[in-house]
Scaffold this motif. Structure first.
Motif, mmCIF file in Angstrom:
data_model
loop_
_atom_site.group_PDB
_atom_site.id
_atom_site.type_symbol
_atom_site.label_atom_id
_atom_site.label_comp_id
_atom_site.label_asym_id
_atom_site.label_seq_id
_atom_site.Cartn_x
_atom_site.Cartn_y
_atom_site.Cartn_z
ATOM 1 N N LEU A 6 0.914 -1.219 -0.039
ATOM 2 C CA LEU A 6 -0.013 0.076 -0.026
ATOM 3 C C LEU A 6 0.811 1.177 0.030
ATOM 4 C CD1 LEU A 6 -2.824 -0.814 2.597
ATOM 5 C CD2 LEU A 6 -2.934 -0.787 0.096
ATOM 6 N N LYS A 7 0.254 2.298 -0.630
ATOM 7 C CA LYS A 7 1.115 3.716 -0.397
ATOM 8 C C LYS A 7 0.714 4.175 0.760
ATOM 9 C CE LYS A 7 2.618 5.806 -3.852
ATOM 10 N NZ LYS A 7 2.572 6.709 -5.203
ATOM 11 N N LEU A 8 1.386 4.753 1.456
ATOM 12 C CA LEU A 8 1.342 5.462 2.880
ATOM 13 C C LEU A 8 1.955 6.818 2.847
ATOM 14 C CD1 LEU A 8 1.887 2.729 5.549
ATOM 15 C CD2 LEU A 8 -0.098 3.300 4.383
ATOM 16 N N ILE A 9 1.682 7.752 3.558
ATOM 17 C CA ILE A 9 2.071 8.973 3.842
ATOM 18 C C ILE A 9 2.728 8.964 5.107
ATOM 19 C CG2 ILE A 9 1.660 11.477 3.887
ATOM 20 C CD1 ILE A 9 -0.871 11.062 1.930
ATOM 21 N N LEU A 10 4.055 9.410 5.155
ATOM 22 C CA LEU A 10 4.561 9.704 6.459
ATOM 23 C C LEU A 10 4.754 11.163 6.913
ATOM 24 C CD1 LEU A 10 7.256 6.853 6.326
ATOM 25 C CD2 LEU A 10 5.123 6.572 7.158
ATOM 26 N N ILE A 11 4.337 11.535 7.884
ATOM 27 C CA ILE A 11 4.517 12.832 8.446
ATOM 28 C C ILE A 11 5.461 13.079 9.143
ATOM 29 C CG2 ILE A 11 3.265 15.074 9.182
ATOM 30 C CD1 ILE A 11 0.747 13.985 8.194
ATOM 31 N N LEU A 12 6.627 13.668 8.914
ATOM 32 C CA LEU A 12 7.600 13.724 9.931
ATOM 33 C C LEU A 12 8.340 14.926 10.236
ATOM 34 C CD1 LEU A 12 9.937 11.081 7.920
ATOM 35 C CD2 LEU A 12 8.565 10.513 10.079
ATOM 36 N N GLY A 13 8.795 15.209 11.496
ATOM 37 C CA GLY A 13 9.492 16.416 11.719
ATOM 38 C C GLY A 13 11.176 15.826 12.381
ATOM 39 N N TYR A 14 11.754 16.733 11.989
ATOM 40 C CA TYR A 14 13.402 16.364 12.045
ATOM 41 C C TYR A 14 14.184 17.709 12.727
ATOM 42 C CZ TYR A 14 13.709 17.689 7.312
ATOM 43 O OH TYR A 14 13.228 17.855 6.027
ATOM 44 N N ASN A 15 15.203 17.443 13.588
ATOM 45 C CA ASN A 15 16.154 18.453 13.772
ATOM 46 C C ASN A 15 17.278 18.079 12.775
ATOM 47 O OD1 ASN A 15 18.839 19.757 15.165
ATOM 48 N ND2 ASN A 15 17.385 19.871 17.026
ATOM 49 N N GLY A 16 17.752 19.214 11.908
ATOM 50 C CA GLY A 16 18.627 19.183 10.920
ATOM 51 C C GLY A 16 19.987 19.493 11.164
ATOM 52 N N LEU A 17 20.304 19.591 12.342
ATOM 53 C CA LEU A 17 21.669 19.960 12.690
ATOM 54 C C LEU A 17 22.838 18.792 12.387
ATOM 55 C CD1 LEU A 17 21.444 21.821 16.315
ATOM 56 C CD2 LEU A 17 22.048 22.608 13.714
ATOM 57 N N LYS A 18 22.474 17.554 12.434
ATOM 58 C CA LYS A 18 23.145 16.370 12.491
ATOM 59 C C LYS A 18 22.891 15.835 11.133
ATOM 60 C CE LYS A 18 24.045 15.445 17.310
ATOM 61 N NZ LYS A 18 23.680 14.519 18.232
ATOM 62 N N PHE A 19 22.176 16.355 10.220
ATOM 63 C CA PHE A 19 21.840 15.799 8.959
ATOM 64 C C PHE A 19 22.684 16.794 7.715
ATOM 65 C CE2 PHE A 19 18.128 14.330 11.284
ATOM 66 C CZ PHE A 19 18.330 12.843 10.833
ATOM 67 N N LEU A 20 22.999 16.030 6.651
ATOM 68 C CA LEU A 20 23.667 16.863 5.550
ATOM 69 C C LEU A 20 22.406 16.740 4.369
ATOM 70 C CD1 LEU A 20 27.257 15.441 5.142
ATOM 71 C CD2 LEU A 20 26.477 17.513 6.254
ATOM 72 N N GLY A 21 21.293 17.680 4.850
ATOM 73 C CA GLY A 21 20.043 17.800 3.989
ATOM 74 C C GLY A 21 19.135 16.570 4.134
ATOM 75 N N SER A 22 18.147 16.667 3.474
ATOM 76 C CA SER A 22 16.804 15.560 3.689
ATOM 77 C C SER A 22 17.178 14.441 2.597
ATOM 78 C CB SER A 22 15.511 16.210 3.610
ATOM 79 O OG SER A 22 15.433 16.934 2.346
ATOM 80 N N GLN A 23 17.623 14.983 1.360
ATOM 81 C CA GLN A 23 17.579 14.092 0.213
ATOM 82 C C GLN A 23 18.523 13.012 0.365
ATOM 83 O OE1 GLN A 23 18.002 15.749 -3.484
ATOM 84 N NE2 GLN A 23 17.274 14.174 -4.726
ATOM 85 N N LYS A 24 18.434 11.843 0.285
ATOM 86 C CA LYS A 24 19.323 10.536 0.163
ATOM 87 C C LYS A 24 20.464 10.844 -1.016
ATOM 88 C CE LYS A 24 19.920 5.721 -0.119
ATOM 89 N NZ LYS A 24 19.410 4.510 -0.390
ATOM 90 N N GLN A 25 21.519 10.742 -0.286
ATOM 91 C CA GLN A 25 22.952 10.900 -1.255
ATOM 92 C C GLN A 25 23.631 9.885 -1.289
ATOM 93 O OE1 GLN A 25 23.640 14.052 -1.939
ATOM 94 N NE2 GLN A 25 22.015 14.827 -0.767
ATOM 95 N N PRO A 26 24.229 9.576 -2.785
ATOM 96 C CA PRO A 26 24.817 8.283 -3.299
ATOM 97 C C PRO A 26 26.121 7.987 -2.351
ATOM 98 C CG PRO A 26 25.624 10.373 -4.580
ATOM 99 C CD PRO A 26 24.479 10.747 -3.869
ATOM 100 N N ASN A 27 26.909 8.897 -1.755
ATOM 101 C CA ASN A 27 27.678 8.461 -0.718
ATOM 102 C C ASN A 27 27.180 8.155 0.659
ATOM 103 O OD1 ASN A 27 27.112 11.147 -0.424
ATOM 104 N ND2 ASN A 27 29.021 11.906 -0.339
ATOM 105 N N ASP A 28 27.905 7.533 1.546
ATOM 106 C CA ASP A 28 27.376 7.242 2.861
ATOM 107 C C ASP A 28 27.222 8.515 3.818
ATOM 108 O OD1 ASP A 28 26.510 5.623 4.709
ATOM 109 O OD2 ASP A 28 28.318 4.636 5.271
#
Length: 460
Positions: free
Chosen positions: A111-133
């Protein structure tokens, strides 16, 4: 094309199709047909350069007839049984435990689901997935969903295979109160209540990602394409809007004592009103020219809504709402407003920067930016297609309270960045010393703009 050559090509295609069917049957553990695959070819060259006689029956490993192998041997090869089913993609024998997992996956309902998320961005290098680790929001979400058996092993690492989409992307160090993600997941058909999945996933998400709600979506729903508008909030210390002659050379404690007046807020709102409407924002992003259609963006609202004090520092809240935004656009809009309020640029600079000529714009710190809400007003008015309104239900008071509490956590985190790390005050000093060049863009600025181009054009 002759009839004979066309007939031969069509026959070759049938051979290829039959060969693929045999491979698929073997991969699924089915017995191959006992009937031998025979191909008659009139004249085919052998490896030695000779020609076979008409009526020779054979097939190559690729399914191409060459008259070398006898038909009886081919029959034995095709009817030979395999001990273990083989994964065609990896050519590795599937272990027994993996067979059980595959059976469980087939029993689940997608099934297709919608996830409603909140996040603290200080420890993330953006929201989009990157090819490197590197650590991103989407990368963490994918790991959690896979660990809970909601993504098949064959689809792990390939978000496009589960129809993954996000309402909007955020830069590194940028926070989100509510961001929407949609994807096709493997679910237990016996569980109908979406709150069960929400509680199950919320318990395993890291502390800097909060899951507030899970909704069931229609099969064709896309969180990005169906979004009507996005709302952002930027929290800025009010001393950044003080004229530069009142801040240069003063100690930091004196800056923290600054308080903004209602008249100053009214003047700021009158200044940033120039951003409202449809304009070319090529000077507020990277690698986009004025002639490109994607440079056009529509701003619905832009204003200072309120001011408040926290830990002895006064902050102002910039509210920005638009249909969509370019990379770094909001941070550059805030940076331009700061320079005008500090009398570093004339008041009509915004109108000038929205024209076709190149114009350098400063980039405000990402720590102050926060995605507040994603709106689906138009989609929620459609009858028939949608299953539920794409928003946190008003009846879910616990989720709404959790969202508001998380928002206050993010506001506190933003304010602490100035108190502990002097993020905004150091950026302000650097901005004046380096002629409005942000530390993140200084290297690129020096490479792309030499002294000659700076003297002949208006770069800021």
């Amino acid at each position: 094309v002759s009839t004979q050559s066309t007939w031969g090509y069509n026959k070759f295609q049938r051979v290829q199709s039959m060969k693929r069917d045999l491979q698929n049957d073997e991969a699924d553990g089915k017995e191959p047909p006992k009937k031998a695959l025979l191909v008659e070819e009139s004249t085919v060259k052998k490896e030695e350069g000779k020609e076979s006689k008409k009526g020779d029956l054979a097939i190559t490993e690729q399914g191409i007839p060459h008259g070398k192998e006898p038909a009886t041997k081919i029959k034995e090869m095709l009817t030979e049984k395999k001990e273990e089913p083989v994964d065609v993609k990896t050519a590795v024998v599937i272990p027994p435990e993996r067979k059980e997992e595959l059976k469980k996956d087939k029993a689940k309902k997608k099934l297709k689901l919608i996830l409603i998320l909140g996040y603290n961005g200080l420890k993330f290098l953006g929201s989009q997935k990157q090819p490197n680790d590197v650590r991103t929001v989407e990368g963490e979400v994918e790991k959690i969903l896979y660990s809970q058996g909601m993504i098949a092993e064959s689809n792990y690492g390939k978000l496009q295979k589960i129809s993954f989409s996000r309402a909007t992307r955020t830069d590194k160090r940028v926070h989100a109160v509510q961001n929407f993600f949609s994807c096709k997941l493997l679910l237990d058909p016996a569980i109908k209540d979406m709150k069960v999945y929400r509680d199950k996933l919320a318990a395993v998400f890291p502390c800097d990602i909060k899951l507030f709600c899970v909704l069931e979506a229609s099969r064709r729903f896309n969180t990005k394409l169906r979004c009507s508008s996005r709302e952002y909030i930027y929290y800025l210390p009010s001393f950044c809007l003080q004229p530069k002659e009142k801040t240069t050379g003063f100690p930091i404690d004196a800056l923290y004592n600054f308080r903004i007046t209602a008249d100053q807020i009214a003047k700021i709102n009158e200044t940033v009103k120039a951003f409202i409407g449809t304009h070319k924002f090529h000077n507020y992003t990277k690698d986009i020219e004025a002639k490109q259609m994607q440079a056009n963006r529509h701003i619905i609202d832009f204003q200072v809504k309120t001011s408040f004090q926290l830990n002895g520092i006064e902050f102002v809240e910039f509210f920005v709402k638009g249909q969509s935004f370019l990379y770094n656009q909001i941070r550059k809009m805030i940076g331009m407003a700061i320079l005008i309020c500090r009398n570093s640029l004339p008041e009509d600079t915004i109108s000038t920067s929205l024209k076709s000529d190149p114009f350098y714009t400063p980039l405000a710190p990402g720590e102050g930016l926060m995605l507040n809400r994603v709106c689906y007003d138009k989609y929620n008015q459609i009858k028939g297609e949608r299953k539920v309104n794409v928003e946190v239900p008003h009846s879910d008071t616990a989720a709404l309270a959790a969202i508001e509490a998380f928002k206050q956590e993010l506001v506190l985190c933003i304010c602490q960045q100035e108190k502990e790390n002097r993020v905004f005050s150091e950026w302000l000093n650097y901005l004046e010393e380096k002629q409005f060049v942000d530390p993140e863009e200084e290297k690129e600025y020096k490479v792309n703009h030499d002294e000659e181009s700076q003297s002949s054009q208006s770069y800021y």
